[in-house]
Design a protein around this motif. Structure first.
Motif, PDB file in Angstrom:
ATOM      1  N   TYR A   1      34.397  28.409  42.761  1.00  0.00           N
ATOM      2  CA  TYR A   1      35.784  28.686  43.121  1.00  0.00           C
ATOM      3  C   TYR A   1      36.434  29.784  42.278  1.00  0.00           C
ATOM      4  O   TYR A   1      37.467  30.323  42.647  1.00  0.00           O
ATOM      5  N   LEU A   2      35.844  30.136  41.143  1.00  0.00           N
ATOM      6  CA  LEU A   2      36.422  31.180  40.307  1.00  0.00           C
ATOM      7  C   LEU A   2      35.908  32.575  40.659  1.00  0.00           C
ATOM      8  O   LEU A   2      36.357  33.554  40.089  1.00  0.00           O
ATOM      9  N   GLU A   3      34.971  32.673  41.580  1.00  0.00           N
ATOM     10  CA  GLU A   3      34.451  33.975  41.988  1.00  0.00           C
ATOM     11  C   GLU A   3      35.573  34.817  42.584  1.00  0.00           C
ATOM     12  O   GLU A   3      36.430  34.312  43.300  1.00  0.00           O
ATOM     13  N   VAL A   4      35.562  36.107  42.305  1.00  0.00           N
ATOM     14  CA  VAL A   4      36.547  37.029  42.862  1.00  0.00           C
ATOM     15  C   VAL A   4      36.181  37.284  44.316  1.00  0.00           C
ATOM     16  O   VAL A   4      35.076  37.736  44.629  1.00  0.00           O
ATOM     17  N   ARG A   5      37.117  36.965  45.216  1.00  0.00           N
ATOM     18  CA  ARG A   5      36.866  37.128  46.650  1.00  0.00           C
ATOM     19  C   ARG A   5      37.371  38.468  47.147  1.00  0.00           C
ATOM     20  O   ARG A   5      38.284  39.052  46.584  1.00  0.00           O
ATOM     21  N   CYS A   6      36.778  38.905  48.232  1.00  0.00           N
ATOM     22  CA  CYS A   6      37.209  40.128  48.900  1.00  0.00           C
ATOM     23  C   CYS A   6      38.674  39.980  49.297  1.00  0.00           C
ATOM     24  O   CYS A   6      39.115  38.898  49.711  1.00  0.00           O
ATOM     25  N   LEU A   7      39.426  41.064  49.199  1.00  0.00           N
ATOM     26  CA  LEU A   7      40.856  41.049  49.518  1.00  0.00           C
ATOM     27  C   LEU A   7      41.142  41.204  51.008  1.00  0.00           C
ATOM     28  O   LEU A   7      42.288  41.057  51.427  1.00  0.00           O
ATOM     29  N   LEU A   8      40.123  41.504  51.809  1.00  0.00           N
ATOM     30  CA  LEU A   8      40.334  41.765  53.232  1.00  0.00           C
ATOM     31  C   LEU A   8      40.110  40.517  54.070  1.00  0.00           C
ATOM     32  O   LEU A   8      39.896  39.430  53.557  1.00  0.00           O
ATOM     33  N   PHE A   9      40.139  40.686  55.372  1.00  0.00           N
ATOM     34  CA  PHE A   9      39.991  39.588  56.317  1.00  0.00           C
ATOM     35  C   PHE A   9      38.527  39.430  56.739  1.00  0.00           C
ATOM     36  O   PHE A   9      37.708  40.334  56.590  1.00  0.00           O
ATOM     37  N   LYS A  10      38.209  38.258  57.285  1.00  0.00           N
ATOM     38  CA  LYS A  10      36.856  37.935  57.721  1.00  0.00           C
ATOM     39  C   LYS A  10      36.382  38.921  58.791  1.00  0.00           C
ATOM     40  O   LYS A  10      37.145  39.283  59.683  1.00  0.00           O
ATOM     41  N   ASN A  11      35.150  39.351  58.688  1.00  0.00           N
ATOM     42  CA  ASN A  11      34.494  40.265  59.640  1.00  0.00           C
ATOM     43  C   ASN A  11      35.124  41.649  59.692  1.00  0.00           C
ATOM     44  O   ASN A  11      35.052  42.327  60.717  1.00  0.00           O
ATOM     45  N   HIS A  12      35.742  42.079  58.596  1.00  0.00           N
ATOM     46  CA  HIS A  12      36.310  43.427  58.552  1.00  0.00           C
ATOM     47  C   HIS A  12      35.198  44.465  58.583  1.00  0.00           C
ATOM     48  O   HIS A  12      34.094  44.193  58.089  1.00  0.00           O
ATOM     49  N   PRO A  13      35.460  45.635  59.132  1.00  0.00           N
ATOM     50  CA  PRO A  13      34.455  46.698  59.089  1.00  0.00           C
ATOM     51  C   PRO A  13      34.394  47.318  57.696  1.00  0.00           C
ATOM     52  O   PRO A  13      35.376  47.280  56.953  1.00  0.00           O
ATOM     53  N   GLY A  14      33.258  47.846  57.334  1.00  0.00           N
ATOM     54  CA  GLY A  14      33.116  48.532  56.052  1.00  0.00           C
ATOM     55  C   GLY A  14      32.915  47.575  54.892  1.00  0.00           C
ATOM     56  O   GLY A  14      32.803  46.361  55.064  1.00  0.00           O
ATOM     57  N   PRO A  15      32.879  48.141  53.683  1.00  0.00           N
ATOM     58  CA  PRO A  15      32.611  47.325  52.485  1.00  0.00           C
ATOM     59  C   PRO A  15      33.817  46.463  52.108  1.00  0.00           C
ATOM     60  O   PRO A  15      34.944  46.745  52.490  1.00  0.00           O
ATOM     61  N   CYS A  16      33.509  45.432  51.339  1.00  0.00           N
ATOM     62  CA  CYS A  16      34.557  44.550  50.826  1.00  0.00           C
ATOM     63  C   CYS A  16      35.347  45.263  49.735  1.00  0.00           C
ATOM     64  O   CYS A  16      34.888  46.231  49.133  1.00  0.00           O
ATOM     65  N   ARG A  17      36.573  44.771  49.522  1.00  0.00           N
ATOM     66  CA  ARG A  17      37.437  45.278  48.447  1.00  0.00           C
ATOM     67  C   ARG A  17      37.745  44.121  47.511  1.00  0.00           C
ATOM     68  O   ARG A  17      38.200  43.078  47.935  1.00  0.00           O
ATOM     69  N   PHE A  18      37.520  44.329  46.236  1.00  0.00           N
ATOM     70  CA  PHE A  18      37.738  43.267  45.243  1.00  0.00           C
ATOM     71  C   PHE A  18      38.828  43.658  44.273  1.00  0.00           C
ATOM     72  O   PHE A  18      39.161  44.771  44.094  1.00  0.00           O
TER      73      PHE A  18
END
Length: 145
Positions: free
Chosen positions: A128-145
């Motif tokens: 639960y302490l992992e930094v999650r992506c700031l975007l929405f599920k199934n977004h195109p392109g790379p994740c943003r942290f």
């Protein structure tokens, strides 16, 4: 929209330059969503460049700045519709509000609250302490942290 190729290196991401201006009604709709925090809520009091007096609250600052103009938060050259974050909730991104629109029909836009992206920096969503992506599920392109 520019059609540049997506970078293979997710640390070197250029963002889409598409912008859209929310109507008064859209802005009010997002502000009234349960537990919604508008992106400008944490702005410090500042002196706006067109006035000599400091604003007394973040919301007054937001009115002086054009907070209804938002930028697409996806990677430059992405496929499909644009998406701009317009409000956050304290629920790990699971109820954040985005405005979605198409370059072909920007007037046909929609405010949605998609689930948050479940990916983490280390791809271990079990902690639960992992930094999650700031975007929405199934977004195109790379994740943003």
């Amino acid at each position: 929209m520019e059609t540049s190729e997506m970078s293979a290196d997710p640390t070197c991401v250029s963002h889409c330059t598409a912008v859209i201006r929310l109507s008064e009604a859209e802005y009010a709709f997002v502000a009234e969503l349960p537990d919604m925090e508008m992106w400008w809520a944490d702005l410090p009091d500042i002196t706006c460049c067109d006035q000599d007096e400091p604003k007394s609250s973040p919301s007054e600052c937001a009115k002086a700045l054009d907070v209804r103009t938002v930028s697409c938060c996806l990677q430059q050259g992405h496929q499909g519709e644009h998406a701009a974050l317009v409000g956050r909730t304290p629920c790990d991104g699971d109820q954040d509000a985005y405005v979605f629109w198409s370059e072909d029909a920007p007037e046909a836009r929609e405010i949605r609250q998609p689930q948050g992206c479940e990916k983490t920096e280390n791809s271990d969503a079990s902690h639960y302490l992992e930094v999650r992506c700031l975007l929405f599920k199934n977004h195109p392109g790379p994740c943003r942290f």
